[in-house]
Design a protein around this motif. Structure first.
Motif, PDB file in Angstrom:
ATOM      1  N   HIS A 191      99.495  52.750  30.242  1.00  0.00           N
ATOM      2  CA  HIS A 191      98.720  53.074  28.935  1.00  0.00           C
ATOM      3  C   HIS A 191      97.577  52.083  28.811  1.00  0.00           C
ATOM      4  O   HIS A 191      96.547  52.310  28.274  1.00  0.00           O
ATOM      5  CB  HIS A 191      99.793  52.621  27.910  1.00  0.00           C
ATOM      6  N   LEU A 217      94.692  53.520  30.807  1.00  0.00           N
ATOM      7  CA  LEU A 217      94.126  54.884  30.119  1.00  0.00           C
ATOM      8  C   LEU A 217      93.048  54.447  28.940  1.00  0.00           C
ATOM      9  O   LEU A 217      92.086  55.132  28.695  1.00  0.00           O
ATOM     10  CB  LEU A 217      95.062  55.675  29.763  1.00  0.00           C
ATOM     11  N   ALA A 233      89.283  55.512  28.737  1.00  0.00           N
ATOM     12  CA  ALA A 233      88.654  56.207  27.623  1.00  0.00           C
ATOM     13  C   ALA A 233      87.489  55.624  27.158  1.00  0.00           C
ATOM     14  O   ALA A 233      86.446  56.128  26.969  1.00  0.00           O
ATOM     15  CB  ALA A 233      89.649  56.416  26.506  1.00  0.00           C
ATOM     16  N   VAL A 267      92.916  61.969  23.833  1.00  0.00           N
ATOM     17  CA  VAL A 267      93.455  61.130  24.689  1.00  0.00           C
ATOM     18  C   VAL A 267      93.800  59.715  24.012  1.00  0.00           C
ATOM     19  O   VAL A 267      95.012  59.350  24.117  1.00  0.00           O
ATOM     20  CB  VAL A 267      92.717  60.757  25.969  1.00  0.00           C
ATOM     21  N   GLN A 288      96.875  60.430  21.581  1.00  0.00           N
ATOM     22  CA  GLN A 288      98.079  60.557  22.470  1.00  0.00           C
ATOM     23  C   GLN A 288      98.439  59.234  22.951  1.00  0.00           C
ATOM     24  O   GLN A 288      99.787  58.767  22.922  1.00  0.00           O
ATOM     25  CB  GLN A 288      97.960  61.189  23.900  1.00  0.00           C
ATOM     26  N   LEU A 289      97.523  58.637  23.244  1.00  0.00           N
ATOM     27  CA  LEU A 289      97.917  56.898  23.610  1.00  0.00           C
ATOM     28  C   LEU A 289      98.645  56.076  22.392  1.00  0.00           C
ATOM     29  O   LEU A 289      99.623  55.446  22.570  1.00  0.00           O
ATOM     30  CB  LEU A 289      96.673  56.302  24.062  1.00  0.00           C
ATOM     31  N   GLN A 317     101.863  58.076  22.293  1.00  0.00           N
ATOM     32  CA  GLN A 317     103.144  57.720  23.374  1.00  0.00           C
ATOM     33  C   GLN A 317     103.188  55.915  23.444  1.00  0.00           C
ATOM     34  O   GLN A 317     104.308  55.481  23.680  1.00  0.00           O
ATOM     35  CB  GLN A 317     102.475  57.844  24.733  1.00  0.00           C
ATOM     36  N   GLN A 342     103.158  62.530  30.194  1.00  0.00           N
ATOM     37  CA  GLN A 342     101.967  62.688  29.278  1.00  0.00           C
ATOM     38  C   GLN A 342     100.596  61.874  29.725  1.00  0.00           C
ATOM     39  O   GLN A 342      99.577  62.350  29.636  1.00  0.00           O
ATOM     40  CB  GLN A 342     102.198  62.518  27.849  1.00  0.00           C
ATOM     41  N   LEU A 343     100.884  60.730  30.049  1.00  0.00           N
ATOM     42  CA  LEU A 343     100.084  59.681  30.461  1.00  0.00           C
ATOM     43  C   LEU A 343      99.404  60.419  31.700  1.00  0.00           C
ATOM     44  O   LEU A 343      97.778  60.278  31.846  1.00  0.00           O
ATOM     45  CB  LEU A 343     100.564  58.374  30.741  1.00  0.00           C
ATOM     46  N   CYS A 402      96.783  62.897  30.601  1.00  0.00           N
ATOM     47  CA  CYS A 402      95.609  62.318  29.817  1.00  0.00           C
ATOM     48  C   CYS A 402      94.539  61.827  30.974  1.00  0.00           C
ATOM     49  O   CYS A 402      93.631  61.701  30.790  1.00  0.00           O
ATOM     50  CB  CYS A 402      96.205  61.382  28.834  1.00  0.00           C
ATOM     51  N   GLN A 420      92.442  64.475  32.233  1.00  0.00           N
ATOM     52  CA  GLN A 420      91.501  64.712  31.459  1.00  0.00           C
ATOM     53  C   GLN A 420      90.006  63.828  31.320  1.00  0.00           C
ATOM     54  O   GLN A 420      89.056  64.491  31.292  1.00  0.00           O
ATOM     55  CB  GLN A 420      92.026  64.718  29.918  1.00  0.00           C
ATOM     56  N   LEU A 421      90.445  62.729  31.372  1.00  0.00           N
ATOM     57  CA  LEU A 421      89.286  61.757  31.487  1.00  0.00           C
ATOM     58  C   LEU A 421      88.549  61.957  32.820  1.00  0.00           C
ATOM     59  O   LEU A 421      87.186  61.870  32.732  1.00  0.00           O
ATOM     60  CB  LEU A 421      89.690  60.150  31.416  1.00  0.00           C
TER      61      LEU A 421
END
Length: 517
Positions: A218, A221, A225, A298, A301-302, A305, A344-345, A348, A351-352
């Motif tokens: 986490h 990420l 981001a 993202v 979501q972070l 989550q 889910q992480l 994400c 995506q980045l």
């Protein structure tokens, strides 16, 4: 009367403060060398829990793992010798394989386990807890294999390896390398833990391994981001793209808080009066134009989550548990919350990384890079510039997609049908850790391209600390150079610059050479 926390303990309180900051503080508390202590209320709760358990046993109550066997063998009586029962549990579960979890992940795992046991619901004696806490506080960190956990009855296998190390078997970290645990303990002047049935089961029966890796993911990420949006701002500024996609009014009306934050991060790199250059299109490709939307999603979501991770870190994931003066049998060890977060992480992270890879493609293409040479080489044909870097980055993203299949979709019933629904949370978390590591390499590749833009434009070395750091990573590309090390160095320097000051550094992946800082 002993008063238990009505809800999650303080670090699990997500009602106030920024979620990544709360997780950052949790990691700092766990790995900052301060150790864990028992205050009077903690000691009272733990003593009460242990006394209630012993009282129920004296009354003839059946207690899983103490009077009955483990797993499907609960139908059979346990060994009369509680020490033998505890060692048998640890020994038969020490079947893990594969590369070790990172030292930071293992240390955080133990801290989370101790923090949970401290609540008093586990029925563990204060003496055992203090012994474990002393070893942890003195820097004793078990070497824990990353493969072999179902994360269903907790992360039994990795935590058993940790328990074995605390007992003087297996391995522990010493000077960055695995070493025999008994030798590490002796070198620290410490004695091994003597396990009994209840303390052994309480230690191995939690979600702490998968939770520790997911918490570190986490944080990575959140850094990624910020890295992608920071690089985007630099790219938009150097290419002279329209600043409108990052403007506050446009992003405000979308009503997504993460998008507004991501847009602000991009704007921070645009300079005081950004204006589009003549010849730039009204609208850029999505990998530039939609960065606030993607990176912002993202971030949201972070936030979501992270709240789940904080709640899990503040909970009790044992079985059985002592609550309201009763011993309760159930399934608090099931790591479904962590497993779904880990999956889910990983999504994400992709995506980045995809944003970064697509931006890299734009920078290397004269159709999008403002007419600069292909592959950003000053001598096309005689040299190839960043062509190899792009090829490798494309491979990294493809590998991330392979790793991205949700682990929660892969359960296999086992344990004589007892564990017939399992979340595979640690499998998902370790796949996510590798995905995030690869994502940093894609981002590092993009960072090199951004620096090469400045070199081709004849700009002097930048003075801003972040860009001055990155400038040092890239050698002049008048002739082709091996750039594998430069990619790792750029990723590591960028990550290091974005890591908040004073924060304890730890990665979810193992291997000190994964990124060069």
């Amino acid at each position: 009367m002993i008063v238990y926390p009505a809800e999650a303990p303080p670090a699990g309180d997500t009602a106030s403060g920024d979620v990544p900051d709360q997780l950052g503080r949790l990691v700092a508390d766990a790995l900052g060398g301060h150790g864990l202590r028992l205050d009077p209320a903690d000691s009272a709760r733990m003593r009460a829990g242990a006394e209630i358990l012993e009282r129920r046993l004296a009354e003839g109550a059946e207690v899983y793992g103490v009077t009955r066997g483990f797993g499907p063998l609960v139908r059979h009586p346990a060994a009369a010798d509680r020490a033998a029962q505890g060692l048998g549990l640890i020994h038969h579960l020490c079947a893990g394989q594969g590369p070790a979890l990172s030292r930071g992940a293992s240390a955080l795992m133990v801290w989370l386990r101790l923090r949970s046991m401290r609540q008093g619901h586990s029925g563990v004696s204060t003496a055992t807890w203090r012994h474990l806490a002393e070893l942890h506080g003195r820097g004793f960190v078990p070497v824990v294999p990353s493969e072999g956990s179902l994360s269903a009855s907790g992360d039994l296998v990795p935590l058993a390896h940790a328990a074995l190390a605390f007992g003087g078997g297996g391995e522990a970290w010493q000077d960055g390398r695995p070493a025999p645990s008994d030798a590490v303990l002796a070198g620290l002047g410490l004695t091994p833990v003597r396990w009994d049935a209840r303390s052994a089961l309480a230690f191995v029966n939690g979600t702490s391994a998968s939770l520790a890796v997911a918490i570190l993911e986490h944080r990575e990420l959140a850094l990624q981001a910020r890295a992608v949006t920071t690089l985007t701002g630099r790219i938009v500024r150097r290419l002279g793209c329209s600043p409108q996609p990052y403007a506050e009014p446009l992003n405000r009306v979308r009503n997504q808080p993460g998008q507004r934050r991501a847009a602000a991060w991009v704007r921070a790199g645009l300079g005081p009066d950004p204006r589009p250059h003549a010849g730039r299109p009204l609208q850029e490709p999505y990998s530039l134009r939609c960065v606030p939307q993607v990176a912002g999603a993202v971030l949201d979501q972070l936030d979501a989550q992270g709240r789940i991770l904080l709640a899990e870190a503040g909970g009790c994931t044992d079985n059985p548990v002592v609550v309201d003066e009763q011993v309760w049998h159930g399934g608090n060890f099931h790591a479904a919350p962590v497993g779904l977060v880990a999956d889910q992480l990983t999504l994400c992270a992709h995506q980045l990384a995809l944003l970064a890879e697509r931006q890299l493609a734009l920078l290397l293409d004269p159709a999008h890079n403002g007419g600069r040479p292909p592959m950003l080489t000053p001598r096309p044909g005689a040299a190839s510039g960043l062509a190899g870097v792009q090829i490798a980055a494309s491979s990294f993203v493809a590998k991330m997609r392979q790793l991205g299949y949700p682990a929660t979709l892969t359960p296999i019933p086992t344990n004589l049908g007892n564990q017939d629904h399992v979340p595979m949370a640690l499998n998902g978390a370790t796949a996510g850790a590798e995905t995030i590591r690869l994502g940093w390499l894609v981002i590092g590749s993009l960072a090199l391209a951004v620096q090469q833009l400045d070199r081709l434009d004849g700009r002097p070395a930048p003075e801003e600390p972040l860009w001055a750091e990155l400038w040092q990573c890239l050698p002049p590309l008048d002739t082709d150079q091996p750039l594998a090390g430069a990619v790792r160095e750029a990723a590591g320097r960028l990550r290091g610059c974005l890591l908040p000051p004073g924060r304890v550094d730890a990665t979810p992946w193992a291997g000190a050479d994964a990124l060069v800082q």
